[in-house]
Design a protein around this motif. Sequence first.
Motif, PDB file in Angstrom:
ATOM      1  N   LEU A  39      38.559  49.695  22.358  1.00  0.00           N
ATOM      2  CA  LEU A  39      39.337  49.051  23.519  1.00  0.00           C
ATOM      3  C   LEU A  39      40.577  48.236  22.696  1.00  0.00           C
ATOM      4  O   LEU A  39      40.234  47.552  21.979  1.00  0.00           O
ATOM      5  CB  LEU A  39      38.570  48.117  24.181  1.00  0.00           C
ATOM      6  N   ILE A  41      42.943  45.260  23.274  1.00  0.00           N
ATOM      7  CA  ILE A  41      43.488  44.120  24.043  1.00  0.00           C
ATOM      8  C   ILE A  41      44.521  43.241  23.493  1.00  0.00           C
ATOM      9  O   ILE A  41      44.767  43.207  22.025  1.00  0.00           O
ATOM     10  CB  ILE A  41      42.244  43.188  24.421  1.00  0.00           C
ATOM     11  N   LYS A 182      32.644  44.569  30.643  1.00  0.00           N
ATOM     12  CA  LYS A 182      33.557  44.144  31.066  1.00  0.00           C
ATOM     13  C   LYS A 182      33.188  43.123  32.018  1.00  0.00           C
ATOM     14  O   LYS A 182      33.788  41.872  32.011  1.00  0.00           O
ATOM     15  CB  LYS A 182      34.577  44.995  31.817  1.00  0.00           C
ATOM     16  N   SER A 399      42.501  50.254  36.987  1.00  0.00           N
ATOM     17  CA  SER A 399      42.487  49.050  36.526  1.00  0.00           C
ATOM     18  C   SER A 399      41.672  48.048  37.386  1.00  0.00           C
ATOM     19  O   SER A 399      42.195  47.970  38.741  1.00  0.00           O
ATOM     20  CB  SER A 399      44.005  48.662  36.209  1.00  0.00           C
ATOM     21  N   HIS A 402      38.958  42.415  36.196  1.00  0.00           N
ATOM     22  CA  HIS A 402      38.277  42.300  34.938  1.00  0.00           C
ATOM     23  C   HIS A 402      39.028  42.624  33.653  1.00  0.00           C
ATOM     24  O   HIS A 402      39.154  41.880  32.627  1.00  0.00           O
ATOM     25  CB  HIS A 402      36.895  42.933  34.930  1.00  0.00           C
ATOM     26  N   GLU A 403      39.542  43.724  33.688  1.00  0.00           N
ATOM     27  CA  GLU A 403      40.565  44.213  32.753  1.00  0.00           C
ATOM     28  C   GLU A 403      41.701  43.537  32.361  1.00  0.00           C
ATOM     29  O   GLU A 403      42.210  43.314  31.245  1.00  0.00           O
ATOM     30  CB  GLU A 403      40.940  45.721  32.952  1.00  0.00           C
ATOM     31  N   LEU A 408      43.366  43.951  28.633  1.00  0.00           N
ATOM     32  CA  LEU A 408      42.983  45.302  28.096  1.00  0.00           C
ATOM     33  C   LEU A 408      44.375  46.292  28.267  1.00  0.00           C
ATOM     34  O   LEU A 408      44.809  46.526  29.383  1.00  0.00           O
ATOM     35  CB  LEU A 408      41.752  46.009  29.117  1.00  0.00           C
ATOM     36  N   TYR A 411      42.524  52.054  26.116  1.00  0.00           N
ATOM     37  CA  TYR A 411      41.071  52.544  25.418  1.00  0.00           C
ATOM     38  C   TYR A 411      40.898  53.991  25.285  1.00  0.00           C
ATOM     39  O   TYR A 411      41.363  54.616  26.072  1.00  0.00           O
ATOM     40  CB  TYR A 411      39.891  51.560  25.973  1.00  0.00           C
TER      41      TYR A 411
END
Length: 472
Positions: A39, A41, A182, A399, A402-403, A408, A411
């Motif tokens: 991932l 970020i 997540k 999406s 949380h992402e 994020l 990924y």
Amino acid sequence: MEMGDAPRHSESQTRLLGGTEQNWCKAVAGGTGITALALQISKEPNIPLFKKALQKLQNDHPILNYMLHKNTSTGSTSFIMNPPIPHIRLNIMNQMKTSELLKTLTSRDSNATLSPLHTILEHEININEWTDIATRSSCMGGLHLWFANVYTLPDQKWVLVLRLHAGICDRTTAVSLLKELKEAMVEEGGGYKEKGNVGIEELIPVGKAKKTFWAHGKDMVAYSVNSLTLTNLKFKDVKSPRRSEVVRLKMSAEETHKLLAGCKLRGIKLCGALVAATLLAAYSSKRRPSNSNRKKYGVVFLNDCRPYLQPSLSTHEFGFYHSAISTSQEVKGEETLWYLATKVYMTFENSKNNSKHFSDMADLNFLMSKAIENPSLTPSSSLRSSLVSAFEDPITENSSDHERELGLDDYIGCASAHGIGPSIGLFDTVRDGQLDCACVYPAPLHSREQMQELIAKMKTILLESLKMEGKA
């Protein structure tokens, strides 16, 4: 004892591996089944919170706290909870170390144009912690089954990677693990407690795996003889040490919508279209293709058996609960994508309806084990079991808050395939309506240039089929 007739065992601190798990130990040791979730970020990770989230996953899923142990005197392999409290193996690389690593990895000409995320993913799926289990486990008491790493990139970006052994992590496990991680990172959700934690063989419905001795023999002979007639993608280098590499196949939201609509119209799934495009692309890669020159290719479908087990398991039951259905498909070169996609998918669907994913499990495990032990049984000792493998269902995600909170950006998730396996392993995801398929292959058995050309041809075939459908 027939699979499905075995007694159900309650959870314990130690348990022997089932037949499928044993096979994955052999496969992973050879380079197939090293699973990685990478991932990228753009928000600095809260390391204490990351550790806490990983610990929560281990509390909810005891299998993540197991170690792999092989008894050198008996040869038996077990999962052992050791230590009995959650342990975290988290490695953090600062920017200087990450930059040095990326410089080394991108020094290969074929890697020069890859993004840092892509480069790190390939690096991770080629780190094998599980080779020579007998020697290492005898002095360590066991091998850890998963690892977490953090890489620091320039420009305020980071890459978080989870690397897991396939014996405890099939594709459904990987998806659920990422979802739970997540949620835990933003301190929401949870409560996923495992109730299974046994091998798939113990949960097969009674009678579904039954097969007479002669039926076993007949099917294994058929699989073996059929494999001799299969066409392989051209091998570039059969002698050099192998590693797994990845090419990404991406489509826009509009293209993906049309592709999924075409599949739905015909009552098939996305895997049928992707496999058909792979077969047609492979056929056209021959130097002198001819419509009269038929070729037969091996296709392996992987399906999640959780809904069909007894008792059924939720997607949050971690472990390996997928089964394989091995098929062969003849290609003349004159087929349309949709004709071949329907044919390919219905072959799989009919096999599944006849419970081949359960009844052939022991046979395929046996043949896979023998190929690992005797590579010369495969063409050019390549350990190729098929041209392509695909999952029955894609991962579909949108999406979330949380992402966005985690920052994020992108990924990739897939598993290595440079030991026993296909020439192309398809790991398809539909993310925010867009197809993003990680295509894994063994290098230098196949070159990156060769696979990039093949994947580009696959995409062209898919898009041309969508154009033709629009004109119909």
